[in-house]
Design an enzyme around this catalytic site. Sequence first.
Site, short mmCIF file in Angstrom:
data_model
loop_
_atom_site.label_atom_id
_atom_site.label_comp_id
_atom_site.label_asym_id
_atom_site.label_seq_id
_atom_site.Cartn_x
_atom_site.Cartn_y
_atom_site.Cartn_z
N ASN A 1 -56.35 -10.07 64.74
CA ASN A 1 -55.06 -9.56 65.67
C ASN A 1 -54.47 -8.09 65.31
O ASN A 1 -53.81 -7.79 64.25
CB ASN A 1 -54.20 -10.58 66.14
CG ASN A 1 -53.06 -9.25 66.97
OD1 ASN A 1 -53.80 -9.02 67.47
ND2 ASN A 1 -52.47 -10.04 67.54
N TRP A 2 -55.57 -7.57 65.38
CA TRP A 2 -55.34 -5.91 65.27
C TRP A 2 -53.90 -5.40 65.49
O TRP A 2 -53.60 -3.78 65.22
CB TRP A 2 -56.87 -4.52 64.92
CG TRP A 2 -57.61 -5.36 63.83
CD1 TRP A 2 -57.95 -6.66 63.39
CD2 TRP A 2 -58.86 -4.87 64.32
NE1 TRP A 2 -59.14 -7.02 63.03
CE2 TRP A 2 -59.71 -5.77 63.22
CE3 TRP A 2 -59.50 -3.80 64.32
CZ2 TRP A 2 -61.20 -5.63 63.33
CZ3 TRP A 2 -61.26 -3.35 64.83
CH2 TRP A 2 -61.80 -3.53 63.55
N LYS A 3 -53.86 -5.67 66.89
CA LYS A 3 -52.36 -5.01 66.89
C LYS A 3 -52.55 -3.80 68.36
O LYS A 3 -53.77 -3.75 68.30
CB LYS A 3 -50.98 -5.16 66.96
CG LYS A 3 -51.17 -6.59 66.41
CD LYS A 3 -49.71 -7.16 65.64
CE LYS A 3 -49.09 -8.17 65.49
NZ LYS A 3 -48.18 -8.68 65.26
N HIS B 1 -49.16 -13.64 73.41
CA HIS B 1 -48.46 -13.31 71.89
C HIS B 1 -46.72 -13.15 71.89
O HIS B 1 -46.63 -12.44 73.53
CB HIS B 1 -48.92 -12.25 71.31
CG HIS B 1 -49.32 -11.78 70.14
ND1 HIS B 1 -47.73 -11.21 69.91
CD2 HIS B 1 -49.65 -12.16 69.00
CE1 HIS B 1 -47.71 -10.80 68.43
NE2 HIS B 1 -48.67 -12.13 68.19
N GLU C 1 -45.36 -10.79 70.79
CA GLU C 1 -44.90 -8.95 71.75
C GLU C 1 -44.99 -9.13 72.64
O GLU C 1 -44.56 -8.06 73.11
CB GLU C 1 -45.74 -8.27 70.49
CG GLU C 1 -45.76 -7.82 69.37
CD GLU C 1 -46.66 -8.05 68.10
OE1 GLU C 1 -47.53 -7.77 69.04
OE2 GLU C 1 -45.91 -8.41 66.84
N GLU D 1 -46.50 -18.99 66.30
CA GLU D 1 -46.06 -17.90 65.70
C GLU D 1 -44.53 -17.62 65.76
O GLU D 1 -44.55 -17.39 66.72
CB GLU D 1 -46.28 -17.16 65.68
CG GLU D 1 -48.59 -16.84 65.89
CD GLU D 1 -48.84 -15.43 65.96
OE1 GLU D 1 -49.20 -14.76 64.94
OE2 GLU D 1 -48.93 -14.47 67.20
N GLY E 1 -44.76 -9.77 60.66
CA GLY E 1 -44.74 -8.14 60.57
C GLY E 1 -43.11 -8.04 60.26
O GLY E 1 -42.67 -7.11 59.76
N SER F 1 -46.59 -13.56 59.30
CA SER F 1 -46.83 -12.42 57.88
C SER F 1 -47.52 -13.45 56.89
O SER F 1 -46.94 -13.78 55.22
CB SER F 1 -45.11 -12.35 56.92
OG SER F 1 -44.46 -11.58 57.84
N GLY G 1 -51.48 -10.70 61.44
CA GLY G 1 -51.52 -9.21 61.82
C GLY G 1 -52.16 -8.30 61.39
O GLY G 1 -52.89 -7.91 60.48
N GLY G 2 -50.81 -7.68 60.28
CA GLY G 2 -51.20 -6.90 59.22
C GLY G 2 -51.76 -6.79 58.32
O GLY G 2 -52.82 -5.94 57.37
P1 13P Z 1 -48.42 -10.50 61.00
O1 13P Z 1 -49.12 -11.08 60.76
O2 13P Z 1 -48.10 -8.75 60.58
O3 13P Z 1 -47.11 -11.31 60.40
O4 13P Z 1 -48.58 -10.11 62.53
C1 13P Z 1 -48.83 -11.86 62.52
C2 13P Z 1 -49.27 -12.32 64.69
O5 13P Z 1 -48.11 -11.32 64.96
C3 13P Z 1 -50.56 -12.09 64.28
O6 13P Z 1 -50.43 -11.89 66.01
#
Ligand code: 13P
Length: 260
Positions: free
Chosen positions: A11-13, A99, A101, A171, A177, A217, A238-239
Site C-alpha cells: 500500500n503505497w498510500k 483502511h 487512515e 492492522e 507507521g 510496521s 505500508g512504508g
Molecule cells: P506501515 O507498514 O507503514 O506501518 O503501514 C501499514 C499499513 O497501513 C498498510 O496498509
Amino acid sequence: MRERKPFVGGNWKMNTNRTTSADLTRGVVDALAPVTGAETAIFPPFPYLLAVRSILRDRGSSIRLGAQDCYHKPDGAFTGEVSLDMLKDCGVEIVLAGHSERRHVIGENDEIVNTKLKAIVDAGLTAVLCIGETLDQRESGHTDPVNQRQLRAGLADVSADAMERVIIAYEPVWAIGTGKTATPEDAQDVHGKLRKLLGQVYNADVARRTRIIYGGSVKGANAEELFRQPDIDGGLIGGASLKAPEFAQIVKGAAASAKA
Ligand code: 13P
C-alpha cells in the site's frame, strides 16, 4: 504446506510521483521475478495506476494491480470520486476498504466501509477489508470487541459465496507507521479469534479459506516470523513497500511461510 496462498499487498498510500512510481514498479517486478508461492499486489495512488499497469503488462508480471479506495456508486455526479468501473477500466483487480487512515483521518464509518466492500465484490473484484483497534481501545481492553464489530459490520449482507473475493487485513492502528509491531503471538491471537468469528458468521469452509493478513510496521526482518503464525496469511505493507528490495524480502518471507 498450508492451503491458503499467502497474500502480500504493497500500500503505497499518498506517496511516489510519476518517476518514482515507475521506478518502484520496475524494481519490485525485477526483485520478485524469481519468487512464486505468494500472491502479490501493489496499490499505487490513483494518478499512477495506468502507468504502473503498463509496466506490469510489458514485463509479463503476475503482480496484481490494486486501488486504495473507491466510491460505491456507478458513474455519475460525484465530484472527486472514482468508480469501480473506472478502476476496472484501468486494470485494477483488488480494492482496499476501510483502511485505518480512511476511518480515522478521512472519517469513514463501518456503514460506509460496508457499502464500499459490497460494491467491490459485486463488481467482481477482490476487496481487502481493513480493521484494527486504536491504542486507546487496546489499552482499555477493547481489542477483541472492536475488531469483531468492524468485521461483522464490514461484512454485513456479504454472502458466503462472495467471501471468495474478500481478504481481511488486521492492522492495529497503533502499529501503523510507528515502527511498533504486534508480537507474532498477539497478532496470532487476534487472527485466530477473527477466523473463529468467520466460522460463526458464515461456516467452517469460509473460515478455513479466507485469508487474514497482518499490517503494521511489517519489515523484511520481522515478516517471516509473523507469517509463520498459523492464522496469519501474509501482510499489508505500508512504508516498507516503498523500497523494492525490502518489499521483495517480505514477499519471500510469505512464500517461505507457505511451505512451513
Ligand atoms: P506501515 O507498514 O507503514 O506501518 O503501514 C501499514 C499499513 O497501513 C498498510 O496498509
